[in-house]
Motif scaffolding. Structure first.
Motif, PDB file in Angstrom:
ATOM      1  N   ALA A 550       5.217   5.906  -7.133  1.00  0.00           N
ATOM      2  CA  ALA A 550       3.812   6.577  -7.619  1.00  0.00           C
ATOM      3  C   ALA A 550       3.523   5.985  -9.077  1.00  0.00           C
ATOM      4  N   ALA A 551       4.623   5.279  -9.799  1.00  0.00           N
ATOM      5  CA  ALA A 551       4.200   4.675 -10.970  1.00  0.00           C
ATOM      6  C   ALA A 551       3.200   3.509 -10.926  1.00  0.00           C
ATOM      7  N   GLN A 552       3.235   2.917  -9.870  1.00  0.00           N
ATOM      8  CA  GLN A 552       2.374   1.834  -9.555  1.00  0.00           C
ATOM      9  C   GLN A 552       1.011   2.359  -9.226  1.00  0.00           C
ATOM     10  N   ALA A 553       1.127   3.344  -8.340  1.00  0.00           N
ATOM     11  CA  ALA A 553      -0.192   4.076  -8.066  1.00  0.00           C
ATOM     12  C   ALA A 553      -1.113   4.570  -9.356  1.00  0.00           C
ATOM     13  N   ALA A 554      -0.055   5.111 -10.391  1.00  0.00           N
ATOM     14  CA  ALA A 554      -0.802   5.671 -11.467  1.00  0.00           C
ATOM     15  C   ALA A 554      -1.021   4.777 -12.178  1.00  0.00           C
ATOM     16  N   LEU A 555      -0.544   3.346 -12.425  1.00  0.00           N
ATOM     17  CA  LEU A 555      -0.929   2.453 -13.301  1.00  0.00           C
ATOM     18  C   LEU A 555      -2.485   1.904 -12.793  1.00  0.00           C
ATOM     19  N   GLU A 556      -2.336   1.868 -11.526  1.00  0.00           N
ATOM     20  CA  GLU A 556      -3.773   1.454 -11.061  1.00  0.00           C
ATOM     21  C   GLU A 556      -4.854   2.172 -11.358  1.00  0.00           C
ATOM     22  N   LYS A 557      -4.599   3.644 -11.237  1.00  0.00           N
ATOM     23  CA  LYS A 557      -5.775   4.382 -11.824  1.00  0.00           C
ATOM     24  C   LYS A 557      -6.028   4.318 -13.143  1.00  0.00           C
ATOM     25  N   TRP A 558      -4.842   3.964 -14.103  1.00  0.00           N
ATOM     26  CA  TRP A 558      -4.993   3.896 -15.360  1.00  0.00           C
ATOM     27  C   TRP A 558      -5.703   2.649 -15.680  1.00  0.00           C
ATOM     28  N   GLN A 559      -5.777   1.664 -15.089  1.00  0.00           N
ATOM     29  CA  GLN A 559      -6.507   0.359 -15.331  1.00  0.00           C
ATOM     30  C   GLN A 559      -8.089   0.861 -14.910  1.00  0.00           C
ATOM     31  N   THR A 560      -8.552   1.792 -14.307  1.00  0.00           N
ATOM     32  CA  THR A 560      -9.842   2.204 -13.875  1.00  0.00           C
ATOM     33  C   THR A 560     -10.196   3.108 -14.961  1.00  0.00           C
ATOM     34  N   GLU A 561      -9.594   3.218 -16.217  1.00  0.00           N
ATOM     35  CA  GLU A 561      -9.873   4.535 -17.010  1.00  0.00           C
ATOM     36  C   GLU A 561      -9.820   5.634 -16.706  1.00  0.00           C
ATOM     37  N   GLU A 562      -9.030   6.047 -15.991  1.00  0.00           N
ATOM     38  CA  GLU A 562      -8.936   7.388 -15.257  1.00  0.00           C
ATOM     39  C   GLU A 562      -8.016   8.080 -16.276  1.00  0.00           C
ATOM     40  N   ARG A 563      -8.242   9.239 -16.884  1.00  0.00           N
ATOM     41  CA  ARG A 563      -7.508   9.917 -17.773  1.00  0.00           C
ATOM     42  C   ARG A 563      -7.326  11.389 -17.729  1.00  0.00           C
ATOM     43  N   PRO A 564      -6.401  12.077 -17.240  1.00  0.00           N
ATOM     44  CA  PRO A 564      -5.004  11.405 -17.051  1.00  0.00           C
ATOM     45  C   PRO A 564      -4.827  10.764 -15.925  1.00  0.00           C
ATOM     46  N   ALA A 565      -4.224   9.826 -15.567  1.00  0.00           N
ATOM     47  CA  ALA A 565      -3.909   9.240 -14.347  1.00  0.00           C
ATOM     48  C   ALA A 565      -2.961   9.768 -13.739  1.00  0.00           C
ATOM     49  N   VAL A 566      -3.215  10.444 -12.358  1.00  0.00           N
ATOM     50  CA  VAL A 566      -2.047  11.268 -11.542  1.00  0.00           C
ATOM     51  C   VAL A 566      -2.087  10.422 -10.302  1.00  0.00           C
ATOM     52  N   ALA A 567      -0.782  10.232 -10.186  1.00  0.00           N
ATOM     53  CA  ALA A 567      -0.815   9.622  -8.421  1.00  0.00           C
ATOM     54  C   ALA A 567       0.504  10.243  -7.888  1.00  0.00           C
ATOM     55  N   GLU A 568       0.472  10.331  -6.538  1.00  0.00           N
ATOM     56  CA  GLU A 568       1.764  10.701  -5.809  1.00  0.00           C
ATOM     57  C   GLU A 568       2.192   9.558  -4.889  1.00  0.00           C
ATOM     58  N   PHE A 569       3.345   9.394  -4.568  1.00  0.00           N
ATOM     59  CA  PHE A 569       3.829   8.653  -3.637  1.00  0.00           C
ATOM     60  C   PHE A 569       4.927   9.162  -2.942  1.00  0.00           C
ATOM     61  N   LYS A 570       4.990   8.780  -1.421  1.00  0.00           N
ATOM     62  CA  LYS A 570       6.172   9.384  -0.587  1.00  0.00           C
ATOM     63  C   LYS A 570       6.827   7.944  -0.065  1.00  0.00           C
ATOM     64  N   TYR A 571       7.827   7.984  -0.340  1.00  0.00           N
ATOM     65  CA  TYR A 571       8.791   6.594  -0.033  1.00  0.00           C
ATOM     66  C   TYR A 571       9.333   7.043   1.533  1.00  0.00           C
ATOM     67  N   LEU A 572       9.129   6.068   2.550  1.00  0.00           N
ATOM     68  CA  LEU A 572       9.613   6.163   3.857  1.00  0.00           C
ATOM     69  C   LEU A 572      10.727   5.106   3.839  1.00  0.00           C
ATOM     70  N   ALA A 573      11.769   5.386   3.984  1.00  0.00           N
ATOM     71  CA  ALA A 573      12.978   4.358   4.088  1.00  0.00           C
ATOM     72  C   ALA A 573      12.996   3.630   5.718  1.00  0.00           C
ATOM     73  N   PRO A 574      13.694   2.646   5.555  1.00  0.00           N
ATOM     74  CA  PRO A 574      13.681   1.845   6.895  1.00  0.00           C
ATOM     75  C   PRO A 574      13.979   2.842   8.113  1.00  0.00           C
ATOM     76  N   GLN A 575      13.827   2.739   9.234  1.00  0.00           N
ATOM     77  CA  GLN A 575      14.241   3.603  10.417  1.00  0.00           C
ATOM     78  C   GLN A 575      15.379   3.226  10.857  1.00  0.00           C
ATOM     79  N   THR A 576      16.074   4.195  11.279  1.00  0.00           N
ATOM     80  CA  THR A 576      17.332   4.364  11.996  1.00  0.00           C
ATOM     81  C   THR A 576      17.485   4.769  13.269  1.00  0.00           C
ATOM     82  N   THR A 577      18.576   4.708  14.116  1.00  0.00           N
ATOM     83  CA  THR A 577      18.445   5.049  15.430  1.00  0.00           C
ATOM     84  C   THR A 577      19.692   5.926  15.781  1.00  0.00           C
ATOM     85  N   PRO A 578      19.681   6.653  16.594  1.00  0.00           N
ATOM     86  CA  PRO A 578      20.779   7.750  17.153  1.00  0.00           C
ATOM     87  C   PRO A 578      21.681   6.874  17.779  1.00  0.00           C
ATOM     88  N   PHE A 579      22.830   7.523  17.903  1.00  0.00           N
ATOM     89  CA  PHE A 579      23.888   6.828  18.788  1.00  0.00           C
ATOM     90  C   PHE A 579      23.578   7.070  20.246  1.00  0.00           C
TER      91      PHE A 579
END
Length: 744
Positions: A550-579
């Motif tokens: 989310a910080a990286q996405a918000a900083l990218e918006k900040w660099q384009t002069e967006e004020r306030p710069a607001v961004a969301e991020f959903k982290y997806l962990a590596p996949q696992t498998t069942p037994f």
């Protein structure tokens, strides 16, 4: 944009909630009040197995101050649970849920009384008359799993076995034939009560937008929200869950306690409703650690090479599933320890009984699995005449080795590093012949014996078995030319471990701002998305990746002069498998954390008392975001594990709790804790973790019990095959050993 980078990762920043908690300003659920607030009391079943023929609430309803009484037929969808919906919200007739008229343990909830005062609610509750038909009780899981046993859930099938996992790697039969040494043992591990300082409590009301709102202590606000919405038959957006300050959790708040019934009462009455459980209600009303019986057979060569491990693990699930399927999955994975064993056979069972349900507790199946592995390793070391550290390092998992599930664990694998670190700092030395245990100074008094023991353990970070791990965060950047203020939105709970402080640090690091620029908004389902549970030692790992995204996405918006710069991020962990159902073959986890401990004890052979002199704990956390908080987690885990290993003796008889107060269920106090605890932070960065971080909440718990039993054996020559190692058990074992010696 700020040009200065503020290096705050690895710094012991003071906790953001420290001042409010030490001054008493922080509000816990039991502290909350509202104008016009009503009070709730719950009628518990107080019997382990019975059918409710009828419930007479007429006297309660006429009692002074009583506003309403609710029973099973008042619950729109009368079933819930984290895994399968096998538990009624309220037990009794009148519900269309199969089996809801049966109570299956003493803590099943039967009726709710809401009144103008707490005293009036208590009086009203005690006026309810319930006609029970007592049913046969089954409390021994070994008996319960036999064909023809009393069924706890006949509506679910013809067996009380609710979980069965199999591991089949290689072929143990010929491997045992080749073994020079075989160690066979049977271990018994007990219930454990969470004993968090704050009993279950909460306040429910209708908010300004007409949503039923529950302020309560939990570990995953969005699953609380889902369970409430399902039971009340409401759209998800009609339910709001907020977490105030939380007085401990340790896994015990993953499952429902007061959330649904509070919401039910507030929704029906359209008034605020509050409840606070007594300590006894808390002890009989929430889940415990799984007690297990484990039969183990391990074989090795004279040179100390492990050849085979065979185990049968039977766990008491209690009356409902809760998280038994997940907990026992972890036990199955770690019961072979962090060692390369070519031939493995494991059968793991969870069994319904009429005991209190068992569920999540710090370590989540890891303490039970690691216990058997470490006890077997210490016994093999003695039988082979090989130092216990040396034997471990000859068999330690390395890159490319496979677990019992047949796949290589995600790296880095640092079991060897933590064992060596703990060994060196506790006096072990290594020469050309290998590792050697330190000699322990002997007390002047002959009846006092000292010894040292070592054990290791490993535990997954994050959820497992095919679940798509995820975590959400939102960041707002405010200011003109420079970032003056940062707002972080994250739903992760703070249950005392300091996770909110680490979130602030990680946001500050990702954005290059001071920590005092960051404000954290947290745990309100109305204003934030799902960040997942504070469990599985996952929150630093998952939240850090979400916040960094989310910080990286918000900083990218900040660099384009967006004020306030607001961004969301959903982290997806590596996949696992069942037994795999037949072999257990799987890639069950995306990260592991490793720990090792050496424990030195003094045993009074006249009284059986054990005094813990010194604990050396080496824990690989990848990167300590806040070293002081890491040390606190290690120290807290050790004290809690000491209670599990030495003194916490939860007792049930015929389905009834005998130790239902903290006066009968003893936990460690300041006078019981070790004389010295030395937390050693090992930092081998995990490439998937934020700034290399892994997790630390659970791993320090794992090695303590087997390490202390090894130390007791070193001091006295006696092996105990179960815990708690109470003075009585030690004296009995010593007398038995002395008797055998006289007769030999």
């Amino acid at each position: 944009m700020n040009n200065q980078v503020h290096n705050v990762i690895g710094k012991s920043v003071p906790r953001d909630d420290a001042r409010s908690k030490v001054t008493g300003q922080a509000l816990y659920p039991g502290d909350l009040t509202m104008p016009g607030m009503l009070y709730m009391k719950i009628l518990f079943a107080e019997r382990p197995h019975a059918r409710i023929r009828s419930i007479d609430t007429s006297r309660a309803k006429r009692s002074a101050g009583v506003i309403a009484v609710y029973t099973a037929n008042d619950v729109p969808k009368n079933a819930y649970d984290l895994q399968i919906k096998d538990q009624p919200v309220l037990c009794g007739p009148g519900s269309n849920t199969p089996g809801a008229d049966v109570v299956r343990f003493v803590g099943d909830q039967v009726a709710l009384v809401i009144a103008e005062t707490e005293e009036a609610a208590t009086i009203g509750r005690d006026l309810i008359q319930v006609d029970y038909e007592d049913l046969p009780v089954v409390t021994d899981p070994l008996t319960a799993m036999q064909p023809g046993s009393i069924l706890v859930h006949p509506e679910l099938g013809d067996s009380n076995v609710c979980v069965h996992y199999r591991i089949r790697k290689g072929d143990v039969k010929p491997a045992f034939e080749q073994a020079d040494i075989i160690v066979e043992s049977e271990y018994r591990l007990p219930f454990q009560e969470h004993a968090y300082l704050q009993p279950e409590a909460g306040l429910a009301y209708i908010d300004e937008n007409g949503r039923v709102t529950v302020q309560v202590a939990g570990q995953w606000a969005h699953t609380d929200q889902q369970a409430i919405a399902d039971a009340l038959g409401l759209p998800l957006e009609q339910v709001r869950v907020i977490y105030p300050s939380i007085g401990g959790a340790f896994g015990g708040r993953e499952d429902m306690s007061v959330q649904i019934v509070l919401a039910l009462a507030a929704w029906k009455l359209q008034r605020p409703v509050k409840i606070i459980w007594s300590r006894r209600e808390s002890i009989i009303g929430h889940c415990k650690r799984h007690p297990v019986t484990i039969k183990a057979k391990w074989g090795a060569t004279k040179a100390g090479k492990l050849l085979a491990a065979e185990m049968e693990i039977i766990a008491d699930s209690g009356a409902y599933m809760y998280t038994s399927n997940k907990v026992l999955g972890n036990t199955t994975i770690v019961c072979t320890g962090p060692y390369a064993i070519p031939n493995v056979k494991v059968d793991t069972y969870a069994v319904y009984t009429n005991n209190i349900p068992t569920g999540a507790f710090r370590g989540f199946g890891g303490p039970q699995g690691n216990f058997v592995a470490e006890m077997q390793m210490n016994k093999l070391a003695e039988s082979l005449g090989i130092d216990p550290v040396e034997l471990r390092l000859r068999n330690i998992l390395k890159e490319g080795d496979t677990l019992g599930v047949g796949t290589t664990p995600p790296g880095p694998i640092t079991a060897g590093e933590v064992i060596e670190t703990a060994a060196r700092h506790s006096g072990w030395v290594r020469d050309e012949m290998g590792w050697h245990k330190p000699s322990i100074s002997r007390p002047a008094k002959g009846y006092l014996k000292r010894g040292i023991g070592l054990a290791a353990g490993f535990k997954n970070v994050g959820f497992s078995f095919g679940y798509q791990e995820h975590c959400w965060a939102r960041i707002e950047l405010h200011g003109s030319s420079n970032i003056d203020h940062v707002v972080v939105w994250h739903a992760g709970a703070e249950v005392g471990q300091g996770t909110h402080t680490t979130m602030i640090q990680m946001a500050a690091e990702a954005l290059g701002v001071p920590v005092d620029c960051v404000t954290l908004m947290t745990t309100d389902t109305a204003t934030m998305d799902n960040s997942g549970s504070v469990s599985a030692s996952r929150m630093t790992f998952m939240a850090g990746n979400a916040i960094r995204g989310a910080a990286q996405a918000a900083l990218e918006k900040w660099q384009t002069e967006e004020r306030p710069a607001v961004a969301e991020f959903k982290y997806l962990a590596p996949q696992t498998t069942p037994f795999d159902k037949e072999t257990g073959h799987s890639m069950p986890n995306f990260a592991y954390a490793y720990a090792a401990q050496a424990v030195e004890v003094e045993v009074d052979t006249e009284t059986g008392q054990v005094r813990v002199l010194r604990v050396i704990s080496a824990d690989d956390v990848g990167q300590a975001i806040n070293p002081r908080l890491v040390e606190g987690q290690i120290e807290g885990a050790i004290v809690q594990a000491q209670g599990y290993a030495l003194m916490e003796n939860f007792q049930m008889k015929n389905g009834r709790v005998l130790t239902d107060q903290l006066s009968t269920y003893l936990i460690p106090t300041v006078l019981d804790i070790p004389d010295s605890v030395n937390p050693l932070i090992v930092e081998v960065p995990d490439p998937r973790g934020p700034w290399g971080a892994r997790g630390v909440g659970e791993p320090p718990f794992l090695p303590f019990a087997p390490a202390i039993l090894a130390a007791i054996h070193d001091a006295t020559g006696v092996w105990l095959d179960g815990i708690p190692a109470t003075p009585e058990k030690i004296i009995i074992a010593l007398k038995k050993t002395q008797s055998l010696a006289k007769n030999s």
